[in-house]
Design a protein around this motif. Structure first.
Motif, PDB file in Angstrom:
ATOM      1  N   VAL A  25      50.053  70.594 -17.945  1.00 59.65           N
ATOM      2  CA  VAL A  25      49.350  71.056 -19.132  1.00 59.65           C
ATOM      3  C   VAL A  25      48.069  71.806 -18.779  1.00 59.65           C
ATOM      4  CG1 VAL A  25      48.108  70.257 -21.192  1.00 59.65           C
ATOM      5  CG2 VAL A  25      50.371  69.330 -20.644  1.00 59.65           C
ATOM      6  N   ALA A  26      47.325  71.343 -17.781  1.00 62.26           N
ATOM      7  CA  ALA A  26      46.034  71.962 -17.474  1.00 62.26           C
ATOM      8  C   ALA A  26      46.148  73.442 -17.126  1.00 62.26           C
ATOM      9  CB  ALA A  26      45.325  71.183 -16.363  1.00 62.26           C
ATOM     10  N   PRO A  27      47.032  73.872 -16.207  1.00 60.26           N
ATOM     11  CA  PRO A  27      47.111  75.309 -15.936  1.00 60.26           C
ATOM     12  C   PRO A  27      47.635  76.114 -17.109  1.00 60.26           C
ATOM     13  CG  PRO A  27      48.826  74.128 -14.727  1.00 60.26           C
ATOM     14  CD  PRO A  27      47.899  73.099 -15.298  1.00 60.26           C
ATOM     15  N   ALA A  28      48.528  75.514 -17.910  1.00 62.20           N
ATOM     16  CA  ALA A  28      49.037  76.227 -19.089  1.00 62.20           C
ATOM     17  C   ALA A  28      47.919  76.456 -20.101  1.00 62.20           C
ATOM     18  CB  ALA A  28      50.190  75.438 -19.711  1.00 62.20           C
ATOM     19  N   LEU A  29      47.063  75.460 -20.293  1.00 62.12           N
ATOM     20  CA  LEU A  29      45.921  75.628 -21.191  1.00 62.12           C
ATOM     21  C   LEU A  29      44.955  76.674 -20.658  1.00 62.12           C
ATOM     22  CD1 LEU A  29      45.025  71.944 -22.193  1.00 62.12           C
ATOM     23  CD2 LEU A  29      46.069  73.694 -23.645  1.00 62.12           C
ATOM     24  N   ALA A  30      44.678  76.630 -19.363  1.00 64.22           N
ATOM     25  CA  ALA A  30      43.756  77.594 -18.769  1.00 64.22           C
ATOM     26  C   ALA A  30      44.245  79.016 -18.967  1.00 64.22           C
ATOM     27  CB  ALA A  30      43.567  77.297 -17.281  1.00 64.22           C
ATOM     28  N   ALA A  31      45.562  79.210 -18.893  1.00 60.34           N
ATOM     29  CA  ALA A  31      46.132  80.549 -19.049  1.00 60.34           C
ATOM     30  C   ALA A  31      46.111  81.028 -20.490  1.00 60.34           C
ATOM     31  CB  ALA A  31      47.566  80.558 -18.521  1.00 60.34           C
ATOM     32  N   GLY A  32      45.951  80.115 -21.453  1.00 56.28           N
ATOM     33  CA  GLY A  32      45.952  80.487 -22.862  1.00 56.28           C
ATOM     34  C   GLY A  32      47.267  80.253 -23.561  1.00 56.28           C
ATOM     35  N   CYS A  33      48.161  79.448 -22.957  1.00 55.28           N
ATOM     36  CA  CYS A  33      49.464  79.171 -23.554  1.00 55.28           C
ATOM     37  C   CYS A  33      49.374  78.047 -24.576  1.00 55.28           C
ATOM     38  CB  CYS A  33      50.461  78.777 -22.471  1.00 55.28           C
ATOM     39  SG  CYS A  33      50.842  80.093 -21.298  1.00 55.28           S
ATOM     40  N   THR A  34      50.377  77.957 -25.430  1.00 54.94           N
ATOM     41  CA  THR A  34      50.607  76.798 -26.277  1.00 54.94           C
ATOM     42  C   THR A  34      51.877  76.130 -25.778  1.00 54.94           C
ATOM     43  OG1 THR A  34      51.886  78.046 -27.913  1.00 54.94           O
ATOM     44  CG2 THR A  34      49.496  77.947 -28.211  1.00 54.94           C
ATOM     45  N   MET A  35      52.175  74.916 -26.255  1.00 55.61           N
ATOM     46  CA  MET A  35      53.258  74.202 -25.584  1.00 55.61           C
ATOM     47  C   MET A  35      53.887  73.109 -26.435  1.00 55.61           C
ATOM     48  SD  MET A  35      50.531  72.519 -23.003  1.00 55.61           S
ATOM     49  CE  MET A  35      49.666  74.094 -23.146  1.00 55.61           C
ATOM     50  N   VAL A  36      55.126  72.776 -26.022  1.00 54.17           N
ATOM     51  CA  VAL A  36      55.858  71.630 -26.547  1.00 54.17           C
ATOM     52  C   VAL A  36      56.208  70.755 -25.340  1.00 54.17           C
ATOM     53  CG1 VAL A  36      57.940  70.828 -27.723  1.00 54.17           C
ATOM     54  CG2 VAL A  36      56.807  72.934 -28.475  1.00 54.17           C
TER      55      VAL A  36
END
Length: 499
Positions: free
Chosen positions: A177-188
């Motif tokens: 989750v941390a790198p995805a958040l840093a990149a600006g993504c949203t997620m399931v």
């Protein structure tokens, strides 16, 4: 090797606060109203009844994540703003470390001490590490022909599906989750059905940290329903999966057959741990024990093929046996406990089955090999010698506290044998000879080769596999690559002949 009291009062009285799905910033029931039970592996008691999400729930979660990405603030925030929210998230993890560790213990069977004082800290530090990268994502200026100027933009890939394994949900949540958040993504996020509780608590913390609604969504459920819906969803732009190679095939096929979404897979392993006759035998025995028994052996990076050069084989085995017999099993909340129960009944039975196959296949049982206690999925740490490459316990991932020891003669032989596997995740090399260390490190086909050390995986070091151990890298700045895509922008300069 005895076993203390299984479980504790904490395991049966701890209040479970979050058991629903987390969609668009709220905890909600599943559409069907279906639920399933999550069980304490130390006591075999039901911990909680958890909402079971299915395809229709995944659709709602993806819709929320899609809206948050396409029209919400998260991808449009400055890197500094994302960084500050992620730092708040990290602080909240530290502030709630006892709660997170307790949930991990009662849901996973992990001993409290290493979770509380290592894994939870690693999780918060992983958020801080990638928070530091959030405001440093940049493109490049290109020198092009024909008076064309160009540059690249590195943009978030979109909505990401994370499928998290049961052997380390708190740690793996942060890793994904941390790198995805840093990149600006949203997620399931789809946690393993065996261990949903820590992931749901993290969802609660994300709200407190100020992560906007819809950015993080959690759908509990089973792989064949919720997991399959994530892998195949047309509105999910990328998927990450950590788990078995068998399921990795399914995830990759679903992603390809839907919208050709990119996939990052961290799968199984059968890692060689090679001990040469000039090695520090005490250190090698200690690392071989740790490399197979930490987290009850439920590690994809387990050092599960211990190759020992024949000149020191017998001495090494004696020292390894001494280390293993010092390994204390018992109540996971006892700070002196090293070894808890296997995560779930299915895995418990699978490990016992491999032990029986080892006995029947002709390997010599040195120690262990038996279940312990009347309650809980406890198995004695086990050592086999006289193991050959064709035995099942030398070829297949056991994912439990079983240490197969194999004998070898030469460096050329052991390199060939170490590479004779479908896997390629990790390898260990124990030697004082730099030439041997360099030769083996260059020759082993694995994502990480660890010389005179083991289990030294760090948030700054990229982690991933070769061959059927998967592809893509988690941790390190390389992890950001899965969550970013490159856009090239070109235009003619003022006096270009193309005007």
């Amino acid at each position: 090797m005895g076993l203390g009291a299984n479980g504790s009062s904490k395991s049966t009285t701890h209040e479970i606060k979050f058991t629903k799905l987390f969609i668009n910033g709220e905890f909600v029931d599943s559409i069907s109203g279906n639920t399933f039970e999550t069980v304490n592996p130390s006591t075999e008691e039901v911990l909680a009844t958890v909402a079971e999400g299915r395809k229709e729930d995944v659709d709602l979660a993806v819709k929320a994540a899609r809206e948050a990405f396409d029209n919400g603030p998260w991808p449009r925030l400055s890197g500094e703003a994302r960084r500050n929210i992620m730092l708040k998230f990290a602080d909240l993890i530290d502030e709630n470390a006892d709660e997170i560790a307790t949930l991990e213990v009662i849901d996973c069977g992990k001993p409290f001490a290493p979770v509380r004082y290592s894994e939870v800290t690693i999780s918060s530090e992983t958020f801080r590490y990638f928070a530091g990268a959030a405001d440093k994502i940049r493109g490049a200026t290109l020198k092009m022909s024909s008076n064309i100027q160009a540059y690249t933009l590195r943009e978030p890939i979109g909505v990401v599906g994370h499928i998290i394994p049961w052997n380390g949900p708190a740690y793996m949540f942060a890793t994904k989750v941390a790198p995805a958040l840093a990149a600006g993504c949203t997620m399931v996020i789809k946690p393993a059905e065996q261990t949903p509780l820590t992931v749901l608590f993290y969802a609660h913390l994300s709200k407190l940290a100020g992560v906007p609604d819809g950015v993080i969504n959690v759908v509990n459920g089973f792989g064949k329903t919720a997991g399959a819906a994530v892998s195949s969803h047309m509105d999910i732009d990328a998927v990450t999966f950590t788990g078995s190679t068998e399921v990795g095939h399914v995830v990759m096929q679903a992603a390809a057959m839907s919208n050709l979404k990119p996939v990052s897979l961290e799968l199984g392993g059968k890692s060689p741990f090679i001990v040469f006759d000039d090695a520090d035998i005490d250190k090698a025995a200690e690392l071989a024990a740790l490399g197979n028994l930490v987290n009850k052996g439920e590690m994809c990076v387990a050092a599960s093929r211990v190759f020992v050069q024949e000149g020191i084989h017998d001495v090494f085995v004696k020292k390894l046996e001494e280390r293993v017999k010092e390994w204390r099993m018992g109540d996971p909340f006892d700070l002196a406990t090293n070894h808890g129960p296997q995560n779930n009944k299915q895995q418990y039975e699978k490990v016992l089955s491999y032990i029986e196959q080892g006995k029947k296949g002709g390997a010599t049982l040195v120690t262990g090999g038996k279940p312990i206690g009347k309650k809980g999925y406890y198995i004695e740490p086990t050592i086999f010698t006289d193991v050959t490459d064709d035995m099942t316990i030398a070829k297949e991932e056991i994912f439990g506290p079983v240490i197969p020891v194999l004998k070898f003669k030469t460096i050329e032989e052991v390199i060939k044998r170490a590479n004779a596997t479908i896997y390629g995740l990790t390898a260990g090399v124990m030697t004082k000879n730099i030439d041997i260390a360099n030769t083996v490190s260059r020759s082993i086909r694995a994502g990480a080769v660890l010389v005179n050390c083991y289990l030294v995986f760090d948030r700054d070091a990229p982690h991933g596999g070769y061959k059927m151990s998967g592809f893509g890298r988690e941790k390190g700045l390389e992890a950001l690559e899965h969550y970013l895509q490159v856009k090239m922008v070109a235009s003619p300069i003022y006096d270009s002949p193309w005007l």
